[in-house]
Design a protein around this motif. Structure first.
Motif: not given
Length: 306
Positions: A158-161, A269, A292-293, A295-297, A300
């Motif tokens: 999903i994204m690196d944190c 990750k 996924a969408s 969490c990214q939003k 961010g």
């Protein structure tokens, strides 16, 4: 259909080891679950379990039947998923797990909206910072946040944190601010650790000029709940190692401050893991895409707030 339901109860009893756990998992009373198993035994004409006061263990016939029964249930689930995919009306139950922190902040809050979009899909969420046996627990999707190792499961990144070390100003005033990673050990700083039986985080991995290095840090107490560790840090009890988005509000208002900014922990990750056989299940794909969408939003927005 009743016969298939009886098989499903039997399989969960084998996997979870007792009627009560299987009943809770399937939203049945222990009495109903027991009757389902007895009906199946009567139909087959064999005893499927050796019964004790505490646990049920499958007989030889039960073990043989379990292997075939599990394959039958998987085949039915795949067939239903194929039909749902063609009809555009996914339905059924998804079992989801996530750590307490991201589970409460990111996953749980999105499930009602997901349910509004797909009213025929039921989501059963289990939050725990402990390692969950996905196969034994019948988990369809596990959201993970960490340094993920090679796995037999399929992974959707999903994204690196970014991670940071942080402590309250009063702790740093009282104990002094470490100037190097080695000072965490040499000066015996109180490092707040997430630990539980089977936990792997017995050290911190920091990014140094020589590359990633492990540091065997310690402290007077640890916990199996990530939010408890954050609360201890806020109370001035030590240094915490956290994904930045989790503690960004506290960094912004000054209740915590970053420690060793030039040698931060390695990033973690955020990912979704699911068994390979679930990849073709449309409801699993829908949930993973949705979360996924989302969490990214949300992450961010948290990091970009001024």
């Amino acid at each position: 259909m009743a016969y298939l339901d009886n098989i499903a109860v039997f399989v969960r009893v084998v996997e979870l080891g007792n009627l009560s756990s299987a009943g809770r998992d399937m939203r049945l009373s222990p009495a109903v679950a027991s009757n389902r198993v007895k009906e199946l035994e009567k139909h087959l004409g064999v005893r499927l379990f050796n019964r004790t006061t505490r646990q049920l263990t499958p007989t030889e016939q039960g073990r043989v039947f379990y292997e075939g029964a599990r394959k039958v249930l998987e085949a039915v689930a795949e067939a239903e998923a194929s039909v749902a995919d063609l009809s555009g009306q996914p339905r059924g139950t998804i079992r989801v797990t996530a750590p307490l922190g991201i589970g409460k902040r990111l996953i749980a809050s999105g499930i009602p909206e997901f349910r509004d979009r797909y009213p025929e899909i039921e989501v059963r969420l289990r939050l725990s910072d402990h390692e969950v046996d996905m196969m034994r627990e019948g988990i369809d999707v596990a959201f993970k946040l960490g340094i993920l190792e090679n796995s037999s499961f399929r992974m959707r990144g999903i994204m690196d944190c970014e991670r940071v070390l942080a402590a309250a100003p009063d702790y740093l005033q009282r104990r002094g601010e470490p100037k190097t990673p080695e000072a965490l050990i040499d000066e015996r700083h109180d490092c707040l650790m997430l630990r539980f039986p089977g936990a792997r985080e017995h050290f911190w991995v920091l990014q140094t000029p020589e590359g990633a290095r492990k540091f065997e840090v310690g402290g007077p107490f640890d916990s199996d709940d990530g939010d408890v560790i954050t609360d201890w840090a806020l109370a001035g009890r030590g240094i915490v190692n956290k994904p930045r988005f989790e503690i960004e509000p506290f960094l912004r208002d000054g209740r915590l401050q970053v420690v060793l900014p030039d040698t931060p922990p390695v990033p973690v990750k955020l990912a979704a893991l699911y068994p390979h056989k679930k990849f073709q299940d449309p409801k699993v794909r829908l949930l993973v895409d949705f979360m996924a969408s989302r969490c990214q939003k949300m992450i961010g927005e948290t990091l970009s707030e001024q």
